[in-house]
Design an enzyme around this catalytic site. Structure first.
Site, PDB file in Angstrom:
ATOM      1  N   SER A 103       0.907  -1.205  -0.136  1.00 37.64           N
ATOM      2  CA  SER A 103       0.096  -0.088  -0.283  1.00 37.64           C
ATOM      3  C   SER A 103       0.952   1.120   0.066  1.00 37.64           C
ATOM      4  O   SER A 103       1.819   1.415   0.977  1.00 37.64           O
ATOM      5  CB  SER A 103      -0.703   0.079   1.218  1.00 37.64           C
ATOM      6  N   GLY A 104       0.596   2.062  -0.833  1.00 36.43           N
ATOM      7  CA  GLY A 104       1.437   3.453  -0.983  1.00 36.43           C
ATOM      8  C   GLY A 104       2.625   2.992  -2.164  1.00 36.43           C
ATOM      9  O   GLY A 104       3.400   3.970  -2.199  1.00 36.43           O
ATOM     10  N   THR A 108      -2.096   2.884  -7.707  1.00 37.97           N
ATOM     11  CA  THR A 108      -3.240   3.519  -8.411  1.00 37.97           C
ATOM     12  C   THR A 108      -2.833   4.347  -9.548  1.00 37.97           C
ATOM     13  O   THR A 108      -3.363   4.595 -10.639  1.00 37.97           O
ATOM     14  CB  THR A 108      -3.970   4.116  -7.466  1.00 37.97           C
ATOM     15  N   ASN A 150      -0.595   5.492   3.088  1.00 37.88           N
ATOM     16  CA  ASN A 150      -0.909   6.088   1.820  1.00 37.88           C
ATOM     17  C   ASN A 150      -2.192   7.018   1.900  1.00 37.88           C
ATOM     18  O   ASN A 150      -3.232   6.969   2.572  1.00 37.88           O
ATOM     19  CB  ASN A 150      -1.406   4.976   1.001  1.00 37.88           C
ATOM     20  N   SER A 153      -5.192   5.605  -0.704  1.00 36.33           N
ATOM     21  CA  SER A 153      -5.142   4.343  -0.617  1.00 36.33           C
ATOM     22  C   SER A 153      -6.654   3.602  -1.130  1.00 36.33           C
ATOM     23  O   SER A 153      -7.604   4.121  -0.762  1.00 36.33           O
ATOM     24  CB  SER A 153      -5.278   3.722   0.929  1.00 36.33           C
ATOM     25  N   SER A 154      -6.237   2.721  -2.277  1.00 31.06           N
ATOM     26  CA  SER A 154      -7.544   2.020  -2.782  1.00 31.06           C
ATOM     27  C   SER A 154      -8.203   0.964  -1.579  1.00 31.06           C
ATOM     28  O   SER A 154      -7.639   0.347  -1.275  1.00 31.06           O
ATOM     29  CB  SER A 154      -7.156   1.242  -3.838  1.00 31.06           C
ATOM     30  N   GLY A 379      -2.821  -3.165  -1.723  1.00 34.91           N
ATOM     31  CA  GLY A 379      -1.595  -3.916  -1.678  1.00 34.91           C
ATOM     32  C   GLY A 379      -1.485  -4.476  -0.125  1.00 34.91           C
ATOM     33  O   GLY A 379      -2.484  -4.511   0.665  1.00 34.91           O
ATOM     34  N   GLU A 381      -0.992  -5.210   3.549  1.00 33.13           N
ATOM     35  CA  GLU A 381      -1.366  -4.221   4.699  1.00 33.13           C
ATOM     36  C   GLU A 381      -0.998  -4.921   5.825  1.00 33.13           C
ATOM     37  O   GLU A 381      -1.088  -6.427   6.100  1.00 33.13           O
ATOM     38  CB  GLU A 381      -2.610  -3.805   4.831  1.00 33.13           C
TER      39      GLU A 381
END
Length: 1074
Positions: A103-104, A108, A150, A153-154, A379, A381
């Site tokens: 994540s980050g 995206t 992030n 973050s999605s 991602g 986590e």
């Protein structure tokens, strides 16, 4: 240093962790964030802007040679597109691009860049490409949020399927996975709710806030009392404008947007409802929450009493007898939060469903479409507190890692063994045991979770205890000794401890049955549609008409309803099936540091990511292995052209003959297939491309010879026709001369005979003269006869295309039956366009009873260019299309006139083809582009082109459509109507069709929407920009908000008697983890 800057890590001479990290570090320091590992792209997030994605860079990566340009994400998009078309050495086949990372790490943003470049590659002068690009900002607003890892973050996964016919895109489909709905009601420290809430509160104007029933963000418990600074307000206001434009571009209706924003406002109001014990065991809302209950009921379009009843008790029917079970305070709060989560989840699912409906391919179902899929999923986590959502997210990443291992290691080395190649097996970290831990039936984590969720009395502690008893000996599971239920899973990336609190409730994801029936009967159509919809096995919302929904409580709340874990498990299986059926392209995103700082590289943090991603083993298998393994038949079918021989047998000998002619080295041959390195495919594609270009040259010259021969034949035929024409004209001339001579001889003979008669008469005796009859006056000869015989066969004079261009012989019209048919078809299209303009557009274009000066009606392209010939640079006009339902903007450029097509979206918005902004009217479009240039030349509209003359304007044939305003008799204002208007009509909307007029008494009657629309067309000459849809129960919302403000004023006056600070009045409502 040159080796450290190697663009392809598979070419490193020394392959170890140190050299790998050194290469990536040196490239990162020089802002070279992309690196190849064979055909796999590694992308390091720079956390800053880099000039790598400009228009000229995108142009260079179109049909490029990989070796000629540095690594780039555009190169992956280009390779996927060319492979889908069958131009990369294989036949046309579906492709998928898998983006993975923490994540980050930039997944995206990578998805946006891939979409943008693919749309550039397949640009086909259609608005569909821009609509597809607008899907990302729309889904980001509703599905992304700020986390500690992030800022964007999605909180859901998506698989975008782009569908192509030939080289052009024909449609798209979005598959969404596991939206983190719990974020709506609870966020951890340092995190925020979904972006859309902050966009609404910052971007909606004060008048519209009153309409929707919105206050400042610090008023809402679901936002944790967050306040927005001026910079944040500006940031979220721009985001809100982008979201609204994205919805307009994709095709959302205005009423749908209003209903959706009203539901979101209702979710925020619902969160502020608090309960306290009342008389007996019945709960009631607190005094400060009464207004919020009324507001939420008005925003959801339901009755206040019914909403309260659904929150505080449960109704069930047993043997025909209705039984009411009262909720405890905790149960009522859980019911409130579950409604908010389900409502938001269904709004998000409806958005995805609506996007898929609007972007569905408009082609014959029998036509085969090829596909490029892009996977952008959450991602890996590992937070301070990891819940059910983190477990599902990490399970998805385990699946993706397994897909990567299966494709890169397992499948490839299995074929080496089957083909009996001399190969030293490369070991890799296989995560199959971890997947078995989660997915095995009947004893797996998800199976046990579903089993415990089926028991109403089961607790989260019971679930964790069962896991501990079943998996305490499993190498990837660890028992946690703590007061709260928790367990640890050793993932492929790292060890993660999960907090078991809330696992069962979030897996069930149920709401009170009475709430579903209540919302189905809501006066807000969208909310009724959402709760009448069904949920597929993968958790996808499938909307249908509310009246067709079966409102059966037993079916909705039965144990047969799939759990969230089961839906997610099934959706992952469907996703993997699609990916295994396509040719994959991998992008591994790397996060350089934990602080999201630019130009900072944490070597130990990067090394951890390289290890658990298996990049060292990936480099080794890409350097020593064979990533492309076609069978003899597949290879011979594709590359038989290289032999320049037809009908060769598709066997091993033919393949050897082809490869010997190409002089390619480094490949090997097995018992049933060939084995190539990752670069061989590009070399063979280059050879085919060379032959293709040679074939084009041969075709060009052959066609030139054939056209020249045909041209000479036509010239010779024309000469013969002209010679015959001249001979015919000469013959006719001779005949005419002979005829004139004969006439002269006849006249001379007549004259001589007349003279003889006169002489004879003169010899007779004299008698009185007899008058002779008057001689007839000769008639004038025809013009064609006077001008000579050659005038009837003059060649047609070319008509110049425009004053800006010279005439060409191709402008001649030779006529004939085909031409007459074309003329008839042209007139038919013209009549249809005029009818379309009269029925749908006339009143939208007219202002103050006349057309704007730049509107020129239905003139031709040539006429528009003639009007702009002598005009200054930037002069423009708008005309109605003659053969289509739309408009064309003609612009006077530096060297020529440009014509921009203006299309009207299905929702009534106007957009210039290729632009990314929709406008409510033509006038707004023109005004906007006086400030913002039109792409791609960024041309500004400066001077409107007026009419050619005042007496006969260009829109004369459309002038009869201009409506004349009817005369309305004036009446004295009615005081009752004025008071009702002040209370129940939105501000600045007194001129709307449904508003109460002061000169009319308030008569309560039911008027259909159709009748109101007709009345609006009759009574209004020009549309009011403020006349837009409002929530169905706006009066109730407005009264509720006034009550809330009065209570808050009283609360503010008495803050000196309480312990709550005025700036943090909702702080007691913040929830913390147990």
């Amino acid at each position: 240093m040159e080796e450290n800057l190697q663009e392809d890590l598979a070419m490193l001479s020394e392959l170890d962790e140190k050299s790998l990290l050194e290469s990536l570090s040196q490239r990162f320091k020089q802002d070279k964030i992309y690196t190849y590992i064979g055909d796999i792209l590694v992308a390091v997030n720079p956390f800053k802007y880099l000039p790598l994605y400009e228009k000229e860079v995108s142009e260079r990566y179109k049909c490029h040679d990989k070796k000629s340009l540095p690594p780039h994400i555009f190169a992956v998009a280009d390779k996927a597109y060319q492979s889908m078309l069958g131009r990369m050495g294989t036949g046309p086949k579906n492709q998928c691009i898998v983006i993975s990372g923490e994540s980050g790490a930039g997944k995206t943003e990578s998805t946006k860049l891939l979409l943008r470049h693919i749309m550039e590659l397949c640009r086909a002068n259609s608005q569909l490409e821009q609509q597809i690009l607008q899907v990302n900002p729309l889904l980001e607003a509703f599905g992304n949020a700020q986390t500690v890892m992030n800022d964007n973050s999605s909180r859901f996964g998506k698989y975008i399927q782009l569908r192509f016919l030939g080289t052009s895109v024909k449609g798209a489909k979005i598959n969404e996975y596991l939206l983190e709905k719990s974020r709506v009601v609870q966020q951890d420290e340092g995190e925020r709710n979904f972006h859309i809430f902050y966009c609404m509160l910052a971007g909606i104007c004060a008048d519209d806030k009153e309409i929707y029933g919105l206050l400042e963000p610090e008023q809402y418990r679901y936002l944790n009392g967050t306040s927005l600074s001026d910079d944040m307000v500006n940031h979220w206001s721009k985001k809100y404008a982008d979201v609204c434009n994205a919805m307009d571009m994709v095709g959302f209706e205005e009423q749908e947007k209003v209903d959706m924003m009203t539901i979101l406002a209702g979710i925020l109001s619902l969160g502020n409802i608090m309960f306290e014990p009342g008389e007996g065991d019945v709960l009631r809302v607190t005094n400060t929450s009464v207004g919020w209950l009324k507001a939420a009921a008005g925003q959801f379009g339901v009755q206040e009493e019914e909403l309260l009843r659904s929150l505080t008790c449960t109704m069930s029917v047993t043997r025909g007898e209705a039984i009411r079970r009262l909720h405890s305070q905790q149960q009522a709060e859980d019911a409130r939060d579950s409604i908010a989560k389900v409502a938001y989840g269904r709004v998000f699912g409806w958005i995805v469903s609506k996007v898929n409906e609007l972007l569905a391919p408009n082609v014959d179902p029998d036509v085969e479409l090829h596909e490029i899929g892009i996977l952008d999923i959450f991602g890996f986590e590992n937070f301070a507190v990891n819940r059910f959502e983190q477990l599902c997210i990490n399970l998805a990443n385990e699946k993706l890692q397994y897909f990567f291992n299966h494709h890169i290691f397992l499948m490839e080395q299995r074929e080496y063994k089957e083909e009996q190649l001399d190969w030293e097996v490369i070991t890799y970290k296989d995560n199959k045991p971890i997947l078995d831990l989660f997915l095995t039936k009947p004893i797996g984590i998800l199976s046990l979770l579903d089993e415990q969720s089926a028991f109403p009395q089961a607790t989260d502690r019971d679930f964790v205890d069962k896991l501990n008893s079943k998996f305490k000996a499993h190498p990837n599971y660890e028992v946690v000794r703590s007061h709260s239920p928790a367990f640890t899973v050793v993932h492929y990336a790292s060890k993660v401890q999960y907090n078991g609190v809330g696992f069962l409730e979030r897996n069930r994801d149920t709401i009170p049955a009475s709430i579903r029936g209540l919302f189905i009967n809501s006066v807000t159509p969208l909310l009724s549609l959402l709760f009448a919809a069904t949920i597929s096995r993968t958790g996808t919302l499938m909307p249908r008409k509310a009246k067709m929904a079966q409102v059966t409580e037993d079916n909705f709340n039965s144990t047969r309803k799939q759990s969230v874990g089961a839906q997610f498990k099934h959706s992952l299986g469907v996703l993997l099936e699609k990916m295994f059926a396509a040719s994959p392209h991998f992008i591994r995103c790397i996060k350089p540091n934990r602080t999201k700082s630019p130009d900072v590289l944490d070597n130990s943090f990067i090394m951890d990511q390289l290890r658990y991603n298996g990049l060292l083993e990936t480099i080794r298998i890409r350097r020593d292995g064979f990533s492309w393994r076609p069978t003899f038949k597949e290879f011979a079918e594709r590359y038989s052209l290289l032999l320049l021989k037809p009908d060769i047998p598709l066997n091993r000998e033919s393949c050897m003959h082809i490869l010997n002619n190409t002089r390619i080295t480094g490949w090997t041959c097995g018992s049933s297939r060939l084995f190539f390195k990752y670069w061989h495919q590009e070399e063979l594609a280059r050879l085919l491309d060379t032959l293709g270009r040679s074939a084009v040259v041969i075709q060009k010259n052959f066609r030139a010879v054939m056209c020249r021969r045909r041209y000479l034949e036509l010239v010779e035929e024309m000469r013969r026709q002209r010679q015959a024409q001249r001979e015919e004209e000469e013959r006719r001339r001779r005949e005419a001369e002979e005829e004139r001579r004969r006439q002269l001889l006849q006249e001379e003979e007549e004259e001589a005979r007349r003279r003889r008669l006169i002489e004879q008469e003169n010899k007779r005796p004299v008698s009185p003269p007899v008058p002779l009859p008057r001689k007839k006056k000769p008639e004038p000869r025809p013009r064609s006869f006077l001008s000579g015989p050659q005038s009837a066969h003059l060649a047609p004079v070319p008509r110049p295309r425009s004053k800006l261009f010279e005439a060409t012989p191709f402008d001649n019209d030779l006529g004939g039956p085909a031409h007459e048919e074309r003329v008839k078809e042209k007139h038919k299209r013209r009549r249809n366009t005029i009818r379309w303009f009269r029925e749908t557009q006339a009143r939208k274009v007219v202002r103050n009873g006349e057309f704007p000066c730049w509107f020129h009606g239905m003139i031709t392209r040539r006429r528009a260019e003639d009007l702009l010939t002598d005009k200054p640079l930037g002069c423009f006009l708008v005309r109605v299309g003659q053969s289509r339902e739309g408009y064309t903007l003609t612009y006077r450029g530096a060297n020529r006139c440009r014509h921009y097509m203006i299309e009207m979206q299905c929702n009534g918005k106007y957009v210039i083809l290729g632009e990314d902004r929709a406008h409510p009217s033509l006038i707004d479009l023109v005004e906007y582009h006086t400030q913002a240039g039109i792409k791609p030349f960024m041309e500004l509209l400066t001077v409107p082109c007026g009419q050619s003359c005042d007496q006969q304007p260009d829109y004369e044939e459309l002038e009869f459509m201009v409506p004349s305003p009817p005369e309305v008799p004036h009446r004295a204002p009615d005081p009752v109507a004025m008071e009702l208007q002040r209370l129940f009509v939105p501000p600045d909307r007194t001129s709307a069709p449904g508003a109460l007029q002061p000169d009319k008494p308030p008569v309560l009657r039911r008027i259909s929407d159709h009748r109101r629309r007709l009345d609006a067309l009759v009574n209004q000459d020009e549309p009011d920009p403020k006349d837009k849809p409002v929530p169905r129960l706006y009066p109730s919302i407005r009264l509720a908000m006034r009550e809330i403000q009065q209570i808050q004023q009283q609360f503010s006056d008495s803050t000196d008697q309480t312990d709550v600070a005025p700036g943090n009045r909702w702080s007691p409502w913040k929830r913390t983890d147990s």
